[in-house]
Design a protein around this motif. Sequence first.
Motif, PDB file in Angstrom:
ATOM      1  N   GLY A 146      50.025  41.568  44.292  1.00  0.00           N
ATOM      2  CA  GLY A 146      49.560  40.361  44.959  1.00  0.00           C
ATOM      3  C   GLY A 146      48.215  40.562  45.631  1.00  0.00           C
ATOM      4  O   GLY A 146      47.331  39.699  45.558  1.00  0.00           O
ATOM      5  N   PHE A 147      48.051  41.727  46.268  1.00  0.00           N
ATOM      6  CA  PHE A 147      46.767  42.045  46.903  1.00  0.00           C
ATOM      7  C   PHE A 147      45.674  42.179  45.846  1.00  0.00           C
ATOM      8  O   PHE A 147      44.550  41.705  46.025  1.00  0.00           O
ATOM      9  CB  PHE A 147      46.902  43.339  47.702  1.00  0.00           C
ATOM     10  N   GLY A 148      46.030  42.809  44.715  1.00  0.00           N
ATOM     11  CA  GLY A 148      45.066  42.950  43.624  1.00  0.00           C
ATOM     12  C   GLY A 148      44.674  41.605  43.032  1.00  0.00           C
ATOM     13  O   GLY A 148      43.504  41.371  42.708  1.00  0.00           O
ATOM     14  N   SER A 149      45.638  40.699  42.919  1.00  0.00           N
ATOM     15  CA  SER A 149      45.338  39.358  42.399  1.00  0.00           C
ATOM     16  C   SER A 149      44.405  38.597  43.333  1.00  0.00           C
ATOM     17  O   SER A 149      43.521  37.857  42.885  1.00  0.00           O
ATOM     18  CB  SER A 149      46.636  38.564  42.213  1.00  0.00           C
ATOM     19  N   LEU A 150      44.606  38.770  44.642  1.00  0.00           N
ATOM     20  CA  LEU A 150      43.734  38.103  45.608  1.00  0.00           C
ATOM     21  C   LEU A 150      42.299  38.606  45.493  1.00  0.00           C
ATOM     22  O   LEU A 150      41.351  37.815  45.434  1.00  0.00           O
ATOM     23  CB  LEU A 150      44.260  38.331  47.024  1.00  0.00           C
ATOM     24  N   LEU A 151      42.136  39.928  45.433  1.00  0.00           N
ATOM     25  CA  LEU A 151      40.789  40.508  45.341  1.00  0.00           C
ATOM     26  C   LEU A 151      40.090  40.096  44.047  1.00  0.00           C
ATOM     27  O   LEU A 151      38.948  39.640  44.063  1.00  0.00           O
ATOM     28  CB  LEU A 151      40.865  42.026  45.431  1.00  0.00           C
ATOM     29  N   THR A 152      40.783  40.272  42.909  1.00  0.00           N
ATOM     30  CA  THR A 152      40.150  39.938  41.628  1.00  0.00           C
ATOM     31  C   THR A 152      39.937  38.432  41.510  1.00  0.00           C
ATOM     32  O   THR A 152      38.957  37.984  40.900  1.00  0.00           O
ATOM     33  CB  THR A 152      41.013  40.444  40.462  1.00  0.00           C
ATOM     34  N   GLY A 153      40.851  37.644  42.100  1.00  0.00           N
ATOM     35  CA  GLY A 153      40.672  36.192  42.079  1.00  0.00           C
ATOM     36  C   GLY A 153      39.444  35.751  42.848  1.00  0.00           C
ATOM     37  O   GLY A 153      38.692  34.883  42.394  1.00  0.00           O
ATOM     38  N   LEU A 154      39.217  36.361  44.016  1.00  0.00           N
ATOM     39  CA  LEU A 154      38.011  36.051  44.796  1.00  0.00           C
ATOM     40  C   LEU A 154      36.751  36.477  44.047  1.00  0.00           C
ATOM     41  O   LEU A 154      35.729  35.793  44.092  1.00  0.00           O
ATOM     42  CB  LEU A 154      38.075  36.747  46.159  1.00  0.00           C
ATOM     43  N   ALA A 155      36.829  37.626  43.349  1.00  0.00           N
ATOM     44  CA  ALA A 155      35.686  38.110  42.585  1.00  0.00           C
ATOM     45  C   ALA A 155      35.311  37.156  41.460  1.00  0.00           C
ATOM     46  O   ALA A 155      34.131  36.998  41.130  1.00  0.00           O
ATOM     47  CB  ALA A 155      36.001  39.491  42.011  1.00  0.00           C
ATOM     48  N   ILE A 156      36.317  36.489  40.877  1.00  0.00           N
ATOM     49  CA  ILE A 156      36.069  35.526  39.803  1.00  0.00           C
ATOM     50  C   ILE A 156      35.663  34.169  40.375  1.00  0.00           C
ATOM     51  O   ILE A 156      34.765  33.498  39.868  1.00  0.00           O
ATOM     52  CB  ILE A 156      37.335  35.367  38.924  1.00  0.00           C
ATOM     53  N   TYR A 157      36.308  33.782  41.458  1.00  0.00           N
ATOM     54  CA  TYR A 157      36.103  32.458  42.062  1.00  0.00           C
ATOM     55  C   TYR A 157      34.699  32.313  42.654  1.00  0.00           C
ATOM     56  O   TYR A 157      34.010  31.312  42.404  1.00  0.00           O
ATOM     57  CB  TYR A 157      37.174  32.268  43.135  1.00  0.00           C
ATOM     58  N   LYS A 158      34.280  33.303  43.424  1.00  0.00           N
ATOM     59  CA  LYS A 158      32.973  33.256  44.076  1.00  0.00           C
ATOM     60  C   LYS A 158      32.248  34.594  43.872  1.00  0.00           C
ATOM     61  O   LYS A 158      32.110  35.392  44.814  1.00  0.00           O
ATOM     62  CB  LYS A 158      33.127  32.970  45.572  1.00  0.00           C
ATOM     63  N   PRO A 159      31.782  34.876  42.671  1.00  0.00           N
ATOM     64  CA  PRO A 159      31.157  36.187  42.412  1.00  0.00           C
ATOM     65  C   PRO A 159      29.860  36.423  43.184  1.00  0.00           C
ATOM     66  O   PRO A 159      29.481  37.579  43.410  1.00  0.00           O
ATOM     67  CB  PRO A 159      30.902  36.160  40.898  1.00  0.00           C
ATOM     68  N   THR A 160      29.199  35.338  43.607  1.00  0.00           N
ATOM     69  CA  THR A 160      27.967  35.496  44.395  1.00  0.00           C
ATOM     70  C   THR A 160      28.289  35.627  45.873  1.00  0.00           C
ATOM     71  O   THR A 160      27.825  36.555  46.548  1.00  0.00           O
ATOM     72  CB  THR A 160      27.029  34.295  44.173  1.00  0.00           C
ATOM     73  N   GLN A 161      29.096  34.712  46.390  1.00  0.00           N
ATOM     74  CA  GLN A 161      29.449  34.740  47.809  1.00  0.00           C
ATOM     75  C   GLN A 161      30.246  36.006  48.151  1.00  0.00           C
ATOM     76  O   GLN A 161      30.102  36.556  49.241  1.00  0.00           O
ATOM     77  CB  GLN A 161      30.248  33.497  48.191  1.00  0.00           C
ATOM     78  N   PHE A 162      31.129  36.420  47.258  1.00  0.00           N
ATOM     79  CA  PHE A 162      31.927  37.637  47.464  1.00  0.00           C
ATOM     80  C   PHE A 162      31.441  38.747  46.530  1.00  0.00           C
ATOM     81  O   PHE A 162      32.238  39.391  45.854  1.00  0.00           O
ATOM     82  CB  PHE A 162      33.413  37.351  47.223  1.00  0.00           C
ATOM     83  N   SER A 163      30.146  38.944  46.531  1.00  0.00           N
ATOM     84  CA  SER A 163      29.552  39.927  45.602  1.00  0.00           C
ATOM     85  C   SER A 163      30.083  41.334  45.837  1.00  0.00           C
ATOM     86  O   SER A 163      30.241  42.116  44.901  1.00  0.00           O
ATOM     87  CB  SER A 163      28.027  39.919  45.727  1.00  0.00           C
TER      88      SER A 163
END
Length: 230
Positions: A146-163
């Motif tokens: 679940g933690f991994g899904s959150l991190l990778t999801g944020l990386a896909i969702y906002k790759p610039t804001q969460f660079s």
Amino acid sequence: MKRIIHKHPLAIRWFHWINFPILFVMIWSGLLIYWAYHPYKIQVGDTVLFEFFPNSFFLALKLRRRLAEGMAWHFVFMWIFTINGLLYVLYTFFSGEWRLLLPNRHSFREAWQVLLHDLYIRKTAPPQLKYNGAQRIAYTAILLMGFGSLLTGLAIYKPTQFSWVTWLTGGYQTARVWHFALTIGYVLFFVIHILQVIRAGWNNFQAMVTGFEVEKEPAEKAPTEPTVSA
């Protein structure tokens, strides 16, 4: 005689049953997003051995051309998934439930024994407390997933804001692969989990609904009178 064994606190049951439909919606909406670009397959040279979700799959379930709908559902339920997971972690920490959930030095040996028992190779199941070794490993793994899904999801969702998150997860493409792999992991976990629940029987399922199991106590044998020989 029957006796009641209290097993699952109310909070654990709530987190469990709330998380189930959340993950279902997340996987369903993820498929709507994945339709727009679904390149993943197992391939050797030019030969495709297995393709994850070919076009026929999307056509059969009417999942095509629903990208915007999928993104809307996915990004809303992402926050519900995160909040529910965070509350679950906080509860297990402050209540002390983590002591029963985290694997210990015996867990991997016990998990192997549980597997042999489930395959009917071993006759008796290893002794356990609230959770056996296999459950401890599986439930801890699903939390890390679940933690991994959150991190990778944020990386896909906002790759610039969460660079920095995108960099931490290996870049956009790698994060997407990990996100997809974790989703497949959830599906496999669901299948195994449901099969195990069916195998364990109604009493085990009831415990996750009511919080307790009903156990039959062995009947006491009537005392026998001593015989006197002539």
